[in-house]
Design a protein around this motif. Structure first.
Motif, PDB file in Angstrom:
ATOM      1  N   ASN A 116       0.810  -1.208   0.000  1.00  0.00           N
ATOM      2  CA  ASN A 116       0.000   0.000   0.000  1.00  0.00           C
ATOM      3  C   ASN A 116       0.844   1.258   0.000  1.00  0.00           C
ATOM      4  N   GLU A 117       0.192   2.373  -0.311  1.00  0.00           N
ATOM      5  CA  GLU A 117       0.840   3.676  -0.231  1.00  0.00           C
ATOM      6  C   GLU A 117       1.186   3.979   1.211  1.00  0.00           C
ATOM      7  N   PRO A 118       2.372   4.613   1.462  1.00  0.00           N
ATOM      8  CA  PRO A 118       2.731   4.965   2.833  1.00  0.00           C
ATOM      9  C   PRO A 118       1.657   5.823   3.495  1.00  0.00           C
ATOM     10  N   ASP A 321       8.363  11.120  -0.223  1.00  0.00           N
ATOM     11  CA  ASP A 321       8.851   9.965   0.534  1.00  0.00           C
ATOM     12  C   ASP A 321       8.394   8.655  -0.100  1.00  0.00           C
ATOM     13  N   ASP A 322       7.272   8.681  -0.793  1.00  0.00           N
ATOM     14  CA  ASP A 322       6.810   7.510  -1.549  1.00  0.00           C
ATOM     15  C   ASP A 322       7.655   7.418  -2.810  1.00  0.00           C
ATOM     16  N   VAL A 323       8.428   6.357  -2.946  1.00  0.00           N
ATOM     17  CA  VAL A 323       9.395   6.279  -4.035  1.00  0.00           C
ATOM     18  C   VAL A 323       8.712   6.216  -5.397  1.00  0.00           C
ATOM     19  N   SER A 380       7.983  -2.119   1.610  1.00  0.00           N
ATOM     20  CA  SER A 380       7.633  -0.743   1.943  1.00  0.00           C
ATOM     21  C   SER A 380       7.919   0.146   0.752  1.00  0.00           C
ATOM     22  N   ARG A 381       7.097   1.206   0.603  1.00  0.00           N
ATOM     23  CA  ARG A 381       7.309   2.187  -0.457  1.00  0.00           C
ATOM     24  C   ARG A 381       7.942   3.467   0.058  1.00  0.00           C
ATOM     25  N   ARG A 382       8.246   3.528   1.336  1.00  0.00           N
ATOM     26  CA  ARG A 382       8.852   4.725   1.913  1.00  0.00           C
ATOM     27  C   ARG A 382      10.354   4.744   1.654  1.00  0.00           C
ATOM     28  N   VAL A 383      10.846   5.850   1.120  1.00  0.00           N
ATOM     29  CA  VAL A 383      12.286   5.999   0.936  1.00  0.00           C
ATOM     30  C   VAL A 383      12.998   5.917   2.277  1.00  0.00           C
ATOM     31  N   THR A 384      12.402   6.513   3.309  1.00  0.00           N
ATOM     32  CA  THR A 384      13.043   6.575   4.620  1.00  0.00           C
ATOM     33  C   THR A 384      13.076   5.234   5.338  1.00  0.00           C
ATOM     34  N   ARG A 454      19.954   7.760   0.344  1.00  0.00           N
ATOM     35  CA  ARG A 454      19.075   7.296   1.406  1.00  0.00           C
ATOM     36  C   ARG A 454      18.722   5.821   1.279  1.00  0.00           C
ATOM     37  N   MET A 455      18.472   5.355   0.055  1.00  0.00           N
ATOM     38  CA  MET A 455      18.012   3.976  -0.122  1.00  0.00           C
ATOM     39  C   MET A 455      19.146   2.976  -0.256  1.00  0.00           C
ATOM     40  N   LEU A 456      20.181   3.328  -0.976  1.00  0.00           N
ATOM     41  CA  LEU A 456      21.186   2.340  -1.367  1.00  0.00           C
ATOM     42  C   LEU A 456      22.434   2.349  -0.501  1.00  0.00           C
ATOM     43  N   MET A 457      22.849   3.507  -0.028  1.00  0.00           N
ATOM     44  CA  MET A 457      24.144   3.636   0.629  1.00  0.00           C
ATOM     45  C   MET A 457      24.018   3.551   2.151  1.00  0.00           C
TER      46      MET A 457
END
Length: 579
Positions: A116-118, A321-323, A380-384, A454-457
């Motif tokens: 779902n959407e965050p 924040d939603d990728v 999760s779809r949140r970048v954070t 934020r996502m990869l590193m």
């Protein structure tokens, strides 16, 4: 091979495939066979499109592979098809992305379509319809997308343009996330309003042609008519509003972030990779050739909307924040560059805009697919919620990085050539708009690099598990699971040992699932590989594609619009220049 009915075959083949897949996939036992049949039809479609691409003669007739059959004789409507270099590239892009989307979306959870959407408070769960039926809708959408690019009769174009709404509506509303229904409704309302406005201009064109003594919907006949400037302006606006919604240009863009975020990832790839290109294609195929005076007069308005869209969408992407929503906003910014290139009225900028349309579908399609694979693993779809993906899935993170670099137009990637040509070609005629648009390059670097950081590193955190053996950091799962575990224990308190055991087993299974992140599978690598190859091949050697584009752009600007073009056809053998 110029007489072979490639375009007719490209429309009939996926239509037949959609029917076959829908019939086979009616029963649960036929799901796998139906999905394989759908991919088979899509690959056959790609093969035909590639053969047509090879058979195309850049220095030949403007419209090739033409087919025309009288349809409604009393109104002068015919089922007429034809392709110039611009339409050809869009058809090839469509045929390329459809099988990739199908294989990537083999199961509902393959791209995180069950997430779902965050922050969603909607009680509805993500849709869980049949994959075979989902593939059948995609094949039907392919029919209409090919048709809209190939139509050379204005009424036939309108029919395909409106027909695209049907499968798209069901793909969003029937297979999307929890807020899929409002998103699908918003898409259909925007599109229907645009289509109705365009219908008024289509009727107006017919009335004008009848007053000239030859009632027709033929694109070739209409572009040679001498329509007075006032009439052109009103007719132009009808087409332009419909195309600006589809493109989308600010402020008519708001349907895309909602639809792109709530649709399944595969549908979003087709939305931003192909469907939105109908708008910019419409500018080139209909607005400029049919209404040249109005196009020149109203170009400043379009350029203002284009540069506003570049800056506004980039700022929205930075704050998202939603990728999935973030990636859709980046596409709105990219379409601003395409509109700038089209209405700058130089061959260099126009060719860059068409190349941008093709390259955007590849680069953004690649980014959306890798993002979907990360969502499927992290739930999760949140970048954070992410961090340190490269620690546990280096190949997936690496390809996501490549897609991000293509998105910000790093030299050596396909998008750089397009963006550089647009800006270089536009500066001679529209220096102010070009300078403002160049600011978007800085914002693009911000939202792409921040997303990657934020996502990869960094160390693994949030939903990303710590790699086996550790690396000096730690994965913080406790904060995301403790409250849920406590709630579950409280809920089952007093219900007996059996209930406690069941809850414990569920909790253990969930904990294992969270920690099995995993790198690319063979299927996923096969899906992404063609797009990665194209990112670099077109980044270092785009000339064969430009050879197809340049004649069509020259004819549109110089013959149809009557522009004294200061830009010469581009030889982009060097791609190492600084940006």
């Amino acid at each position: 091979m110029s007489d072979f009915p490639f375009l007719f075959l490209l429309i009939v083949l996926p239509l037949l495939g959609a029917i076959v897949v829908a019939i086979i996939g009616r029963d649960e036992t036929g799901q796998d066979i139906a999905k394989k049949a759908a991919v088979g039809f899509a690959l056959a479609e790609l093969l035909v499109a590639v053969v047509m691409l090879v058979a195309f003669e850049p220095d030949g007739e403007r419209l090739q592979f033409t087919t025309s059959v009288s349809w409604i004789k009393s109104l002068g409507v015919s089922f007429s098809l034809g392709a110039d270099g611009i339409a050809l590239l869009m058809i090839v892009l469509t045929a390329l992305l459809v099988p990739i989307v199908m294989i990537a979306s083999w199961r509902r959870e393959s791209l995180g379509d069950d997430i779902n959407e965050p922050g969603s408070d909607d009680p509805d769960r993500p849709a869980s319809g049949s994959r075979a039926r989902y593939f059948a809708w995609i094949l039907l959408l392919e029919v209409f997308m090919i048709g809209v690019f190939a139509a050379t009769d204005v009424f036939l174009f309108y029919v395909f343009f409106e027909a695209m709404l049907i499968p798209t509506y069901f793909l969003i509303g029937g297979y999307g996330s929890s807020r899929r229904r409002p998103a699908a409704m918003k898409f259909i309302i925007y599109s229907l309003v645009g289509g109705l406005v365009m219908l008024g201009s289509v009727i107006g064109l017919y009335v004008v042609s009848r007053s000239e003594g030859a009632a027709t919907f033929s694109w070739d006949a209409l572009r040679q008519m001498d329509i007075d400037s006032g009439t052109q302006t009103w007719l132009f606006l009808g087409f332009f509003i419909a195309f600006a919604i589809k493109a989308p240009l600010v402020p008519l863009h708001t349907w895309l972030p909602a639809s792109g975020a709530e649709a399944p990832i595969g549908t979003t790839v087709l939305l931003v990779g192909v469907l939105d290109k109908v708008g910019t294609f419409g500018f080139l195929r209909y607005c400029l050739p049919l209404f040249p005076d109005a196009s020149r007069d109203l170009a400043p308005l379009v350029l203002v909307l284009a540069v506003i869209g570049i800056i506004y969408a980039a700022l929205q992407a930075i704050g998202a924040d939603d990728v999935k929503r973030l990636v859709t906003y980046t596409s709105i910014a990219h379409f601003g560059y395409i509109a700038l290139g089209i209405f700058a009225f130089t061959t260099q900028a126009g060719a860059g805009a068409v190349l941008y349309m093709f390259n955007h579908g590849i680069a953004t399609g690649l980014l959306l697919l890798t993002v979907g694979m990360i969502i499927a693993r992290g739930r999760s779809r949140r970048v954070t919620d992410y961090g340190g993906v490269i620690r546990v899935a280096p190949w997936l993170a690496g390809i996501t990085f490549i897609a991000g670099m293509a998105g910000l137009a790093l030299p050596g990637t396909n998008s750089f050539v397009s963006e550089f040509m647009v800006l270089l070609g536009s500066y001679g005629r529209e220096p102010v708009f070009t300078i403002i648009a160049s600011i978007g390059i800085v914002f693009a670097a911000l939202y792409v690099l921040w997303l990657i950081q934020r996502m990869l590193m960094g160390p693994a955190r949030g939903v990303v598990p710590m790699p086996e053996g550790g690396y000096g950091g730690h994965a913080d799962h406790s904060s995301s699971t403790h409250d849920a575990d406590a709630d579950e224990d409280a809920e089952v308190h007093g219900r007996g040992a059996t209930a406690v055991k069941q809850r414990a087993a569920t909790r253990t299974a969930r904990s294992v699932r969270e920690r099995v992140f995993g790198d690319l599978t063979t299927r996923e690598a096969g899906v992404l590989a063609p797009l990665v190859v194209l990112v670099f091949v077109l980044g270092f050697y785009p000339q064969p594609v430009l050879d197809i584009i340049n004649p069509a752009v020259e004819q549109t600007l110089q013959i149809d619009v009557g522009i004294d073009d200061p830009g010469a056809p581009v030889d982009s053998s060097a791609n190492g220049a600084g940006k």
